[in-house]
Design a protein around this motif. Structure first.
Motif, PDB file in Angstrom:
ATOM      1  N   THR A 306       0.826  -1.212   0.000  1.00  0.00           N
ATOM      2  CA  THR A 306       0.000   0.000   0.000  1.00  0.00           C
ATOM      3  C   THR A 306       0.865   1.270   0.000  1.00  0.00           C
ATOM      4  O   THR A 306       0.697   2.137  -0.859  1.00  0.00           O
ATOM      5  CB  THR A 306      -0.966   0.016   1.194  1.00  0.00           C
ATOM      6  OG1 THR A 306      -0.225  -0.226   2.394  1.00  0.00           O
ATOM      7  CG2 THR A 306      -2.050  -1.026   1.054  1.00  0.00           C
ATOM      8  N   ALA A 307       1.823   1.343   0.927  1.00  0.00           N
ATOM      9  CA  ALA A 307       2.668   2.550   0.954  1.00  0.00           C
ATOM     10  C   ALA A 307       3.566   2.582  -0.285  1.00  0.00           C
ATOM     11  O   ALA A 307       3.895   3.651  -0.800  1.00  0.00           O
ATOM     12  CB  ALA A 307       3.506   2.588   2.228  1.00  0.00           C
ATOM     13  N   GLY A 308       3.930   1.396  -0.785  1.00  0.00           N
ATOM     14  CA  GLY A 308       4.733   1.340  -2.015  1.00  0.00           C
ATOM     15  C   GLY A 308       3.969   1.921  -3.189  1.00  0.00           C
ATOM     16  O   GLY A 308       4.480   2.739  -3.948  1.00  0.00           O
ATOM     17  N   ARG A 309       2.718   1.516  -3.313  1.00  0.00           N
ATOM     18  CA  ARG A 309       1.918   1.985  -4.439  1.00  0.00           C
ATOM     19  C   ARG A 309       1.504   3.449  -4.274  1.00  0.00           C
ATOM     20  O   ARG A 309       1.511   4.219  -5.230  1.00  0.00           O
ATOM     21  CB  ARG A 309       0.658   1.098  -4.556  1.00  0.00           C
ATOM     22  CG  ARG A 309      -0.383   1.583  -5.533  1.00  0.00           C
ATOM     23  CD  ARG A 309       0.154   1.548  -6.949  1.00  0.00           C
ATOM     24  NE  ARG A 309      -0.813   2.057  -7.902  1.00  0.00           N
ATOM     25  CZ  ARG A 309      -0.991   3.349  -8.175  1.00  0.00           C
ATOM     26  NH1 ARG A 309      -0.240   4.257  -7.559  1.00  0.00           N
ATOM     27  NH2 ARG A 309      -1.879   3.732  -9.053  1.00  0.00           N
ATOM     28  N   ARG A 310       1.137   3.821  -3.049  1.00  0.00           N
ATOM     29  CA  ARG A 310       0.532   5.141  -2.847  1.00  0.00           C
ATOM     30  C   ARG A 310       1.552   6.265  -2.645  1.00  0.00           C
ATOM     31  O   ARG A 310       1.297   7.408  -3.034  1.00  0.00           O
ATOM     32  CB  ARG A 310      -0.410   5.080  -1.629  1.00  0.00           C
ATOM     33  CG  ARG A 310      -1.223   6.317  -1.384  1.00  0.00           C
ATOM     34  CD  ARG A 310      -2.212   6.566  -2.501  1.00  0.00           C
ATOM     35  NE  ARG A 310      -2.840   7.884  -2.339  1.00  0.00           N
ATOM     36  CZ  ARG A 310      -2.398   8.996  -2.922  1.00  0.00           C
ATOM     37  NH1 ARG A 310      -1.320   8.962  -3.711  1.00  0.00           N
ATOM     38  NH2 ARG A 310      -3.016  10.142  -2.734  1.00  0.00           N
ATOM     39  N   VAL A 311       2.710   5.940  -2.055  1.00  0.00           N
ATOM     40  CA  VAL A 311       3.686   6.995  -1.745  1.00  0.00           C
ATOM     41  C   VAL A 311       4.980   6.828  -2.562  1.00  0.00           C
ATOM     42  O   VAL A 311       5.456   7.765  -3.196  1.00  0.00           O
ATOM     43  CB  VAL A 311       4.007   7.020  -0.227  1.00  0.00           C
ATOM     44  CG1 VAL A 311       5.082   8.050   0.088  1.00  0.00           C
ATOM     45  CG2 VAL A 311       2.739   7.332   0.568  1.00  0.00           C
ATOM     46  N   LEU A 312       5.527   5.602  -2.553  1.00  0.00           N
ATOM     47  CA  LEU A 312       6.779   5.384  -3.285  1.00  0.00           C
ATOM     48  C   LEU A 312       6.599   5.596  -4.794  1.00  0.00           C
ATOM     49  O   LEU A 312       7.404   6.285  -5.429  1.00  0.00           O
ATOM     50  CB  LEU A 312       7.292   3.961  -3.002  1.00  0.00           C
ATOM     51  CG  LEU A 312       8.420   3.453  -3.895  1.00  0.00           C
ATOM     52  CD1 LEU A 312       9.699   4.256  -3.652  1.00  0.00           C
ATOM     53  CD2 LEU A 312       8.682   1.964  -3.661  1.00  0.00           C
ATOM     54  N   ALA A 313       5.548   4.993  -5.360  1.00  0.00           N
ATOM     55  CA  ALA A 313       5.382   5.043  -6.827  1.00  0.00           C
ATOM     56  C   ALA A 313       5.307   6.482  -7.349  1.00  0.00           C
ATOM     57  O   ALA A 313       6.015   6.826  -8.305  1.00  0.00           O
ATOM     58  CB  ALA A 313       4.171   4.222  -7.260  1.00  0.00           C
TER      59      ALA A 313
END
Ligand SMILES: Nc1nc2c(c(=O)[nH]1)N[C@H]1C(S)=C(S)[C@@H](COP(=O)(O)OP(=O)(O)OC[C@H]3O[C@@H](n4cnc5c(N)ncnc54)[C@H](O)[C@@H]3O)O[C@H]1N2
Ligand code: MOO
Length: 398
Positions: A306-313
């Motif tokens: 979730t944090a990968g998709r929403r913030v990192l990406a």
């Protein structure tokens, strides 16, 4: 130093404002598909460049055809200079042929009767001046902007680049990303029988799958660090040396062995945020070192997604040169809500069941690798909401 927890959108903005897009390279136009355009593209000539027929039929004077019979005296070939239409006659014409001087309309084949080398309008059909002619410059005039920098070159964009006559095009180079997994509990390659207190690395492969599919990412290099400051520092240093962005998973929370924040700082990282007002993914850390982002994702598998998709990406998109790096999400409505509201943003995996409709994935918590396995993405539930939505939806595809 303790940093305030911050909204995901604010975290993205804070770090994105400190990132400059990666440099550029020139590519042959078709090879640039999926890459990020690094210049403005303008039309070199009007589109279309002359008046052309929109249909197969006959070039005529609308007034003359309305008045009666017109002999067919020749044709307007596609790809050849415009003919001249003699008064009181018709020329065969094809879709894309230049409209002859003297014609003010094209009448399509199926609207006339052709007999003994002449045409007449079919009863009930009419023809108006300007009909079925694509006017010079009607799509766009020479000099107008067709593509802005910072867009991903889709099939439609590549077509536009080619029509302008650009055989090579500047695009942003692709990102090299280092993903560092952390934790002494992760099984080593070839470890043999796995004890129940050991576990297989799922975060590294999941992140590699998420990031590696983006056409503007060149490589996802994987490394592993033990739960020690030295091991983490070494991995971060190597990551910064050989890539444009460093991502870690685990070791970022509050435990005695959570050395990621210290290691990031020791390697020159300026930590801009460390804790999101969102779950799963709360302990996420964002830093910048030498212009490169370092993102510390939590270890819990769902938090990584979730944090990968929403913030990192979005941050990687910004680095890759994409102008719209945090685009507005589409929306879905839930078939049914379940659960008590949370006082912070809640990222909940869902499976799409119909256009615009989703079902919550059944899962135990952010440590559950299996629950989200069949989901398509997740919804973003604002604080204190406990209804069926609609909610912003983020696919696992970045
Ligand atoms: N006292 C507190 N404890 C915790 C807090 C807190 O605020 N106060 N936050 C919780 C939250 S929320 C999360 S999320 C986790 C994140 O902790 P870390 O980022 O430090 O992650 P670890 O402790 O290293 O690991 C958590 C969990 O994930 C597993 N893991 C780690 N790496 C992998 C991998 N590559 N593949 C699969 N699974 C992995 C690890 O074994 C742990 O089970 O902290 C809470 N605690
Ligand atoms: O927010 Mo942690 O991220 O529960 O999983």
């Amino acid at each position: 130093m303790t940093l305030q927890a911050i909204e995901p959108a604010a975290a993205i903005e804070l770090l994105a404002s400190r990132l400059a897009p990666i440099g550029t390279e020139e590519l042959a136009t078709p090879d640039a598909t999926g890459r990020v355009l690094a210049r403005e593209v303008r039309l070199d000539r009007d589109s279309p460049a002359c008046d052309v027929s929109a249909m197969d039929g006959f070039a005529v004077s609308a007034e003359e055809l309305t008045a009666g019979v017109l002999p067919i005296v020749g044709e307007c070939r596609i790809g050849e200079a415009p003919e001249t239409l003699p008064a009181g006659s018709a020329l065969r014409i094809y879709t894309g042929s230049p409209v002859p001087d003297g014609a003010d309309a094209v009448i399509r084949l199926e609207h006339v009767i052709e007999s003994e080398g002449s045409i007449t309008l079919i009863k009930g059909k009419s023809v108006r001046a300007g009909e079925d002619i694509r006017r010079r410059g009607e799509n766009a005039a020479a000099g107008s902007v067709v593509l802005s920098p910072g867009i991903e070159l889709t099939a439609a964009a590549i077509g536009a680049v080619a029509t302008v006559g650009l055989t090579v095009i500047p695009v942003h180079r692709r990102l090299r990303v280092t993903v560092i997994t952390t934790g002494n509990e992760l099984a080593q390659f070839g470890e043999g029988e796995l004890k129940p207190w050991r576990l297989r690395d799922s975060n590294g492969p999941a992140l590699a799958a998420m990031l590696g599919a983006a056409p503007w990412i060149e490589s996802v290099r994987r490394m592993h660090a033990n739960d020690s400051l030295d091991s983490l520092k070494m991995a971060i240093s190597l990551g910064l040396g050989g890539s444009e962005a460093v991502v870690l998973t685990g070791g970022v929370s509050k435990g005695a062995y959570d050395f990621v924040p210290d290691a990031v700082r020791a390697e020159g990282g300026d930590v801009l945020f460390h804790r999101l007002r969102a779950r799963p993914g709360q302990p996420t850390l964002g830093a910048i070192a030498g212009g490169k982002p370092i993102i510390g994702l939590p270890g819990n598998p769902l938090a990584v997604l979730t944090a990968g998709r929403r913030v990192l990406a979005p941050l990687l998109k910004r680095l890759a040169g994409l102008a719209t790096f945090d685009p507005p999400a589409s929306h879905v409505t839930l078939n049914a809500w379940s659960g008590k509201p949370l006082p912070l943003t809640w990222w909940r995996p869902v499976t799409l069941t119909a256009p615009g409709v989703a079902r919550l994935a059944a899962l135990q918590g952010s440590g559950d690798v299996c629950g989200p396995a069949m989901s398509d993405g997740f919804i973003e539930v604002p604080p204190e909401r406990a209804d069926a939505g609609p909610y912003s939806y983020y696919s696992w595809r970045i």
